[in-house]
Design a protein around this motif. Structure first.
Motif, mmCIF file in Angstrom:
data_model
loop_
_atom_site.group_PDB
_atom_site.id
_atom_site.type_symbol
_atom_site.label_atom_id
_atom_site.label_comp_id
_atom_site.label_asym_id
_atom_site.label_seq_id
_atom_site.Cartn_x
_atom_site.Cartn_y
_atom_site.Cartn_z
ATOM 1 N N VAL A 1 0.828 -1.200 0.000
ATOM 2 C CA VAL A 1 0.000 0.000 0.000
ATOM 3 C C VAL A 1 0.866 1.254 0.000
ATOM 4 O O VAL A 1 1.911 1.296 0.647
ATOM 5 N N TYR A 2 0.395 2.261 -0.723
ATOM 6 C CA TYR A 2 0.978 3.603 -0.678
ATOM 7 C C TYR A 2 0.107 4.425 0.264
ATOM 8 O O TYR A 2 -1.119 4.428 0.129
ATOM 9 N N ILE A 3 0.716 5.114 1.216
ATOM 10 C CA ILE A 3 -0.034 5.954 2.144
ATOM 11 C C ILE A 3 0.068 7.409 1.678
ATOM 12 O O ILE A 3 1.136 8.019 1.744
ATOM 13 N N ALA A 4 -1.047 7.938 1.197
ATOM 14 C CA ALA A 4 -1.128 9.327 0.756
ATOM 15 C C ALA A 4 -1.773 10.133 1.876
ATOM 16 O O ALA A 4 -2.941 9.914 2.211
ATOM 17 N N SER A 5 -1.008 11.033 2.452
ATOM 18 C CA SER A 5 -1.503 11.785 3.597
ATOM 19 C C SER A 5 -0.663 13.027 3.806
ATOM 20 O O SER A 5 0.539 13.005 3.575
ATOM 21 N N PRO A 6 -1.304 14.097 4.282
ATOM 22 C CA PRO A 6 -0.472 15.219 4.716
ATOM 23 C C PRO A 6 0.279 14.820 5.981
ATOM 24 O O PRO A 6 -0.185 13.964 6.748
ATOM 25 N N PHE A 7 1.433 15.417 6.190
ATOM 26 C CA PHE A 7 2.206 15.144 7.411
ATOM 27 C C PHE A 7 2.971 16.396 7.810
ATOM 28 O O PHE A 7 4.167 16.378 8.034
ATOM 29 N N PHE A 8 2.216 17.481 7.922
ATOM 30 C CA PHE A 8 2.815 18.788 8.155
ATOM 31 C C PHE A 8 2.657 19.287 9.583
ATOM 32 O O PHE A 8 3.142 20.358 9.922
ATOM 33 N N ASN A 9 1.949 18.531 10.415
ATOM 34 C CA ASN A 9 1.820 18.901 11.819
ATOM 35 C C ASN A 9 1.761 17.615 12.646
ATOM 36 O O ASN A 9 1.607 16.522 12.085
ATOM 37 N N PRO A 10 1.906 17.716 13.954
ATOM 38 C CA PRO A 10 1.951 16.502 14.786
ATOM 39 C C PRO A 10 0.710 15.606 14.656
ATOM 40 O O PRO A 10 0.840 14.378 14.659
ATOM 41 N N LYS A 11 -0.479 16.182 14.531
ATOM 42 C CA LYS A 11 -1.697 15.377 14.395
ATOM 43 C C LYS A 11 -1.653 14.563 13.103
ATOM 44 O O LYS A 11 -1.979 13.373 13.091
ATOM 45 N N GLN A 12 -1.249 15.187 12.010
ATOM 46 C CA GLN A 12 -1.163 14.484 10.725
ATOM 47 C C GLN A 12 -0.108 13.389 10.772
ATOM 48 O O GLN A 12 -0.319 12.298 10.240
ATOM 49 N N VAL B 1 -8.584 3.442 -0.749
ATOM 50 C CA VAL B 1 -9.344 3.453 0.501
ATOM 51 C C VAL B 1 -9.200 4.854 1.079
ATOM 52 O O VAL B 1 -8.085 5.300 1.343
ATOM 53 N N TYR B 2 -10.308 5.548 1.230
ATOM 54 C CA TYR B 2 -10.278 6.877 1.830
ATOM 55 C C TYR B 2 -10.446 6.770 3.339
ATOM 56 O O TYR B 2 -11.298 6.031 3.828
ATOM 57 N N VAL B 3 -9.624 7.518 4.058
ATOM 58 C CA VAL B 3 -9.684 7.580 5.512
ATOM 59 C C VAL B 3 -10.150 8.988 5.874
ATOM 60 O O VAL B 3 -9.490 9.967 5.534
ATOM 61 N N TRP B 4 -11.308 9.066 6.559
ATOM 62 C CA TRP B 4 -11.886 10.350 6.957
ATOM 63 C C TRP B 4 -12.142 10.291 8.456
ATOM 64 O O TRP B 4 -13.213 9.898 8.912
ATOM 65 N N LEU B 5 -11.145 10.666 9.232
ATOM 66 C CA LEU B 5 -11.226 10.539 10.684
ATOM 67 C C LEU B 5 -11.903 11.726 11.364
ATOM 68 O O LEU B 5 -12.474 11.584 12.429
ATOM 69 N N ASP B 6 -11.826 12.906 10.745
ATOM 70 C CA ASP B 6 -12.372 14.105 11.390
ATOM 71 C C ASP B 6 -13.761 14.463 10.851
ATOM 72 O O ASP B 6 -14.129 15.614 10.749
#
Length: 142
Positions: free
Chosen positions: A5-16, A94-99
């Motif tokens: 799997v490729y994980i596509a996600s922002p990672f610009f702050n501690p929560k991300q 697969v979309y991840v929508w946690l918020d």
């Protein structure tokens, strides 16, 4: 079988960053290998690198995976580009929508491009354990 799997996600702050770490841990628990641009050494020297090199590295890594996990929290445009590229390349998403705010519905364009939308890390694990079944359209985002 989905085992890379490729994980596509922002990672610009501690929560991300924590979301990416939680996804990596979940995938490891169920025996799914992953590639995360966050962990690629590309970003250690980001300011000194040719942006084209970073772009091409990520594109190649999407193409070399069986699926893409896309975190929509934060609505990062680079992450959404990765989703569009995966869709055009016929790679399951697969979309991840946690918020997700209570009562909100998922975006039409994204929902139609993905196999499923999950709202928790446990749902993500279950989706992979079940072989990424196609789920129903969740409706327009309000």
């Amino acid at each position: 079988m989905i085992n890379s799997v490729y994980i596509a996600s922002p990672f610009f702050n501690p929560k991300q960053v924590q979301i990416v770490e939680d996804i990596k841990e979940a995938l490891t628990e169920i025996g799914v290998e992953y590639y995360s641009p966050k962990d690629a050494n590309l970003f250690e020297n980001f300011k000194d690198m040719d942006p084209k090199v970073i772009f091409e590295e990520n594109v190649v890594n999407i193409l070399n995976r069986h699926a893409v996990v896309v975190v929509t929290d934060g609505k990062d445009v680079g992450t959404i580009f990765e989703a569009g590229f995966a869709y055009a390349s016929k790679i399951p998403i697969v979309y991840v929508w946690l918020d997700r705010p209570e009562g909100a519905k998922f975006n039409l364009m994204l929902s139609q491009s993905g196999r499923t939308v999950v709202g928790s890390i446990d749902e993500l694990k279950q989706a992979f354990i079940q072989g990424l079944p196609q789920t129903v359209f969740m409706g327009l985002q309000e």
